[in-house]
Design a protein around this motif. Structure first.
Motif, mmCIF file in Angstrom:
data_model
loop_
_atom_site.group_PDB
_atom_site.id
_atom_site.type_symbol
_atom_site.label_atom_id
_atom_site.label_comp_id
_atom_site.label_asym_id
_atom_site.label_seq_id
_atom_site.Cartn_x
_atom_site.Cartn_y
_atom_site.Cartn_z
ATOM 1 N N VAL A 173 0.854 -1.186 0.000
ATOM 2 C CA VAL A 173 0.000 0.000 0.000
ATOM 3 C C VAL A 173 0.893 1.240 0.000
ATOM 4 C CG1 VAL A 173 -1.951 -1.097 1.173
ATOM 5 C CG2 VAL A 173 -0.194 0.053 2.532
ATOM 6 N N HIS A 174 0.353 2.325 -0.519
ATOM 7 C CA HIS A 174 1.097 3.592 -0.561
ATOM 8 C C HIS A 174 0.171 4.708 -0.100
ATOM 9 C CE1 HIS A 174 4.120 6.287 -2.939
ATOM 10 N NE2 HIS A 174 3.608 6.928 -1.900
ATOM 11 N N LYS A 200 -6.401 4.965 7.829
ATOM 12 C CA LYS A 200 -7.292 4.040 8.527
ATOM 13 C C LYS A 200 -7.222 2.646 7.900
ATOM 14 C CE LYS A 200 -12.319 3.467 9.259
ATOM 15 N NZ LYS A 200 -12.591 2.597 8.083
ATOM 16 N N ASP A 201 -7.130 2.587 6.567
ATOM 17 C CA ASP A 201 -7.019 1.301 5.877
ATOM 18 C C ASP A 201 -5.778 0.533 6.334
ATOM 19 O OD1 ASP A 201 -9.274 1.715 4.199
ATOM 20 O OD2 ASP A 201 -8.056 2.823 2.755
ATOM 21 N N VAL A 202 -4.686 1.248 6.488
ATOM 22 C CA VAL A 202 -3.423 0.596 6.839
ATOM 23 C C VAL A 202 -3.550 -0.119 8.184
ATOM 24 C CG1 VAL A 202 -0.961 0.929 7.255
ATOM 25 C CG2 VAL A 202 -2.119 2.307 5.511
ATOM 26 N N PHE A 237 3.830 -7.488 4.420
ATOM 27 C CA PHE A 237 3.201 -6.181 4.268
ATOM 28 C C PHE A 237 4.286 -5.168 3.940
ATOM 29 C CE2 PHE A 237 0.120 -2.972 6.457
ATOM 30 C CZ PHE A 237 -0.447 -2.675 5.238
ATOM 31 N N ASN A 238 4.131 -4.497 2.791
ATOM 32 C CA ASN A 238 5.068 -3.481 2.334
ATOM 33 C C ASN A 238 4.331 -2.147 2.267
ATOM 34 O OD1 ASN A 238 7.321 -2.179 0.981
ATOM 35 N ND2 ASN A 238 6.229 -2.483 -0.948
ATOM 36 N N ILE A 239 4.823 -1.153 2.983
ATOM 37 C CA ILE A 239 4.223 0.179 2.947
ATOM 38 C C ILE A 239 5.195 1.126 2.267
ATOM 39 C CG2 ILE A 239 3.232 2.078 4.263
ATOM 40 C CD1 ILE A 239 2.527 0.162 6.459
ATOM 41 N N GLU A 240 4.727 1.768 1.193
ATOM 42 C CA GLU A 240 5.525 2.743 0.462
ATOM 43 C C GLU A 240 5.133 4.148 0.902
ATOM 44 O OE1 GLU A 240 5.676 0.259 -3.767
ATOM 45 O OE2 GLU A 240 4.460 2.093 -3.596
ATOM 46 N N GLY A 241 6.082 5.065 0.802
ATOM 47 C CA GLY A 241 5.726 6.441 1.064
ATOM 48 C C GLY A 241 6.921 7.337 1.338
ATOM 49 N N TYR A 242 6.647 8.622 1.290
ATOM 50 C CA TYR A 242 7.656 9.613 1.662
ATOM 51 C C TYR A 242 7.712 9.686 3.190
ATOM 52 C CZ TYR A 242 10.257 13.907 2.196
ATOM 53 O OH TYR A 242 11.221 14.817 2.554
ATOM 54 N N SER A 289 4.064 2.509 14.157
ATOM 55 C CA SER A 289 2.939 1.952 14.909
ATOM 56 C C SER A 289 2.486 0.621 14.331
ATOM 57 C CB SER A 289 1.769 2.950 14.900
ATOM 58 O OG SER A 289 0.621 2.402 15.485
ATOM 59 N N VAL A 290 2.414 0.540 12.998
ATOM 60 C CA VAL A 290 1.889 -0.641 12.323
ATOM 61 C C VAL A 290 2.919 -1.768 12.241
ATOM 62 C CG1 VAL A 290 1.033 -1.468 10.082
ATOM 63 C CG2 VAL A 290 0.163 0.661 11.039
ATOM 64 N N ARG A 291 4.200 -1.408 12.102
ATOM 65 C CA ARG A 291 5.296 -2.378 11.999
ATOM 66 C C ARG A 291 5.109 -3.344 10.819
ATOM 67 N NH1 ARG A 291 8.531 -2.427 16.913
ATOM 68 N NH2 ARG A 291 8.092 -0.386 17.863
ATOM 69 N N PRO A 292 5.123 -2.827 9.585
ATOM 70 C CA PRO A 292 5.085 -3.726 8.431
ATOM 71 C C PRO A 292 6.403 -4.486 8.318
ATOM 72 C CG PRO A 292 5.605 -1.523 7.709
ATOM 73 C CD PRO A 292 5.306 -1.423 9.179
ATOM 74 N N HIS A 293 6.429 -5.477 7.450
ATOM 75 C CA HIS A 293 7.672 -6.217 7.225
ATOM 76 C C HIS A 293 8.693 -5.349 6.496
ATOM 77 C CE1 HIS A 293 4.452 -9.227 7.602
ATOM 78 N NE2 HIS A 293 5.358 -9.932 8.235
ATOM 79 N N GLN A 294 8.196 -4.478 5.618
ATOM 80 C CA GLN A 294 9.094 -3.649 4.805
ATOM 81 C C GLN A 294 8.491 -2.263 4.613
ATOM 82 O OE1 GLN A 294 11.452 -4.996 1.107
ATOM 83 N NE2 GLN A 294 9.566 -4.187 0.220
#
Length: 240
Positions: free
Chosen positions: A42-43, A54-56, A67-72, A83-88
């Motif tokens: 997700v980005h 909220k989705d995240v 779970f990979n979270i992209e973003g600036y 807070s969420v602690r994704p894998h990447q």
């Protein structure tokens, strides 16, 4: 085989265009994993025009793969991922009004900034990846930021592939070799699709992961989500 992480941003874009909860982004996250994806990407952007913060939080508990979270890495984004602690976490240099990611990091100018951000993420046990162009100097310097991986920005490859596949792939093979020698693992993403993915994967055999959203979700309109994911996975099988 190379792992496939499915970016579900476009599903959220469709939902947001009408309001309500159709299509259901949380169900999509569950489904793509059940249909064979190796991960969910997700980005979330500052204006929340597709994936919302909220989705995240809602998606994280249903992740059984990666779970990979992209973003600036703005303060708000960093608060979210810690807070969420994704894998990447894949760091991208997007300005707030960017339609889509369209360039990689200048890891020379931003070396200190990226080192600090990556240090924070590593303290949380999060694997890091830097979105990057094929510039050899930027790739070499990426290793100095202590990132685990780089994600090659593949739009230039995708644009040139229909004209001259061999010329299109050349800078990416060179970039991947440089990254590999520097001890970086390699991801890739942006405009990879059913036409150009196999060629890319075959010529860079040590790619670890591709993140694909727009093309895959568009193909799913015609083929269905489960079949589409399997079609993409088939293209990622490594030759023995």
């Amino acid at each position: 085989m190379t792992k496939l992480s499915v970016n579900i941003n476009k599903i959220a874009t469709l939902r947001n265009s009408r309001g309500g909860n159709i299509p259901d982004v949380l169900k999509a996250a569950i489904d793509v994993q059940e249909f064979g994806a190796d991960g969910v990407t997700v980005h979330p952007r500052p204006d929340e025009r597709h994936i919302k913060y909220k989705d995240v939080y809602e998606i994280r508990p249903v992740i059984k793969t990666e779970f990979n979270i992209e973003g600036y890495p703005s303060p708000k984004f960093m608060e979210l991922v810690k807070s969420v602690r994704p894998h990447q976490v894949t760091l991208v240099p997007d300005p707030p009004d960017a339609i889509t990611s369209n360039s990689g990091w200048d890891t020379i100018t931003n070396q200190s900034f990226l080192q600090d951000i990556i240090g924070e993420l590593k303290e949380c046990g999060i694997r890091t990846s830097i979105f990057i162009d094929t510039n050899p100097d930027f790739i070499i310097n990426a290793a100095k930021t202590n990132t685990d991986r780089v994600e090659l920005y593949t739009e230039p490859y995708a644009a040139q592939f229909p004209i001259d596949p061999e010329k299109a792939i050349e800078p990416f093979v060179e970039a991947a070799n440089i990254a590999n020698k520097a001890g970086l693992r390699i991801n890739a993403g942006h405009d990879l699709n059913l036409q150009n993915l196999r060629y890319f994967n075959e010529r860079i055999p040590f790619i670890k992961e591709v993140s694909i959203g727009h093309a895959l979700i568009s193909d799913a309109l015609y083929y269905g989500l489960e079949l589409t994911i399997n079609m993409y996975k088939e293209l990622l099988i490594k030759e023995k």
